[in-house]
Design a protein around this motif. Sequence first.
Motif: not given
Length: 117
Positions: A3-10
């Motif tokens: 999740a943190p990586l998904v949010f950061k990429n978004w």
Amino acid sequence: QKAPLVFKNWYRQQAASILAERVTKYAAKHDFAYQKIKITSALTRWGSCSSKGTLSFTWRLVMAPMAVIDYVVVHELVHLQVKNHSKEFWGRVEEIMPDYKQRIKWLKTNGHLLSLV
């Protein structure tokens, strides 16, 4: 865990889009010439301007209100012409954005909140 990586990429994608639009707008309106825009993961700087004309902004900036994003954009654009934080620099920032001090105050007060943690 992803999740943190998904949010950061978004947020990085949002930052790339929004910052490109804001830089283009202010550069055209006030006659600034930059080379390119980079999105970084900087923790201690909202933006920077290289001697070669590259404007860099941390993706975290996109969590701020648009007025604050615009201030950081203008700040870095002015550095294309004035390489320091002299009276001339702040005078130019103020010409473009008369209420810049309020925007700095918001960043100083709330900047630590622009994080995923």
